[in-house]
Design a protein around this motif. Structure first.
Motif, PDB file in Angstrom:
ATOM      1  N   GLU A 180       1.563  28.667  71.180  1.00 52.85           N
ATOM      2  CA  GLU A 180       1.335  27.258  70.879  1.00 52.85           C
ATOM      3  C   GLU A 180      -0.069  27.055  70.328  1.00 52.85           C
ATOM      4  N   ASN A 181      -0.314  25.890  69.761  1.00 47.45           N
ATOM      5  CA  ASN A 181      -1.663  25.514  69.357  1.00 47.45           C
ATOM      6  C   ASN A 181      -2.349  24.964  70.603  1.00 47.45           C
ATOM      7  N   ILE A 182      -3.041  25.828  71.312  1.00 45.62           N
ATOM      8  CA  ILE A 182      -3.624  25.462  72.597  1.00 45.62           C
ATOM      9  C   ILE A 182      -4.719  24.407  72.461  1.00 45.62           C
ATOM     10  N   ASP A 183      -5.281  24.266  71.275  1.00 47.92           N
ATOM     11  CA  ASP A 183      -6.322  23.246  71.070  1.00 47.92           C
ATOM     12  C   ASP A 183      -5.779  21.829  71.241  1.00 47.92           C
ATOM     13  N   GLU A 184      -4.455  21.678  71.173  1.00 46.38           N
ATOM     14  CA  GLU A 184      -3.860  20.364  71.407  1.00 46.38           C
ATOM     15  C   GLU A 184      -3.856  20.003  72.894  1.00 46.38           C
ATOM     16  N   ARG A 185      -4.019  21.018  73.768  1.00 43.40           N
ATOM     17  CA  ARG A 185      -4.007  20.758  75.207  1.00 43.40           C
ATOM     18  C   ARG A 185      -5.339  21.016  75.886  1.00 43.40           C
TER      19      ARG A 185
END
Length: 190
Positions: A180-185
């Motif tokens: 996932e795009n962890i920067d979104e969380r």
């Protein structure tokens, strides 16, 4: 010692069987060790664990099917029953109430903290099982099954059931997880 590797290996295993790669007594001892090590707020020690093996494990899943009166597919229940055991996760409401009385300023937080501690215990035991090459999944058939579980396994009425973790030998690996795009969380503020 590498928590990242441990968490990477910990997956939801639905395809399990009764062939454990380690002894039941080793699983029991390791679960006790982990339960003692997992922290909780005010050191209240509210978490409770019941480990079922063999016929008791099978009985749990048969009774879950019965309690739901066939509303949960038999195949799904049988996939959990196919395992070698189940960990029941609970917390002691009596312990929580005592903490609420003793530390009234924080009274509203103690049930939340008990759930948080239990969540830490769940991921810790789940990761431990995987380190032992045992597959597991986390299930939530509570509160529908609460009374039946307490009756079957002589669990005190003040224990609140939170989750069930069937485990067993790994028959097959789950599909790879998509990154996932962890920067979104995760937000980092410097």
């Amino acid at each position: 010692m590498n928590i990242i590797k441990s968490l990477e290996k910990r997956r939801t295993y639905y395809n399990i069987d009764k062939n454990l790669p380690v002894s039941e007594s080793e699983i029991e001892e390791k679960i006790k060790e982990v339960t003692e090590l997992v922290p909780d707020a005010f050191n209240m020690k509210s978490a409770r664990v019941v480990v079922l093996f063999g016929e008791k494990h099978d009985k749990l899943w048969d009774e879950i099917y019965n309690v739901f009166e066939g509303k949960v597919p038999r195949e799904k229940i049988d996939s959990f029953k196919a395992g070698a055991g189940t960990v029941l996760y609970l917390y002691d409401e009596k312990t929580v109430k005592k903490m609420q009385e003793d530390f009234s300023t924080y009274a509203d937080n103690f049930p939340v903290w008990a759930n948080q501690a239990n969540g830490m215990l769940q991921i810790s035991i789940w990761s431990l099982l995987r380190e032992l090459n045992v597959g597991a999944s986390l299930q939530h058939y509570n509160p529908v099954i609460d009374e039946k579980v307490k009756e079957l396994f002589d669990i005190p009425k003040e224990y609140k059931l939170l989750a069930q973790m069937p485990f067993g030998g790994i028959v097959s690996e789950p599909e790879a997880k998509e990154k996932e795009n962890i920067d979104e969380r995760v937000k980092v503020v410097k």
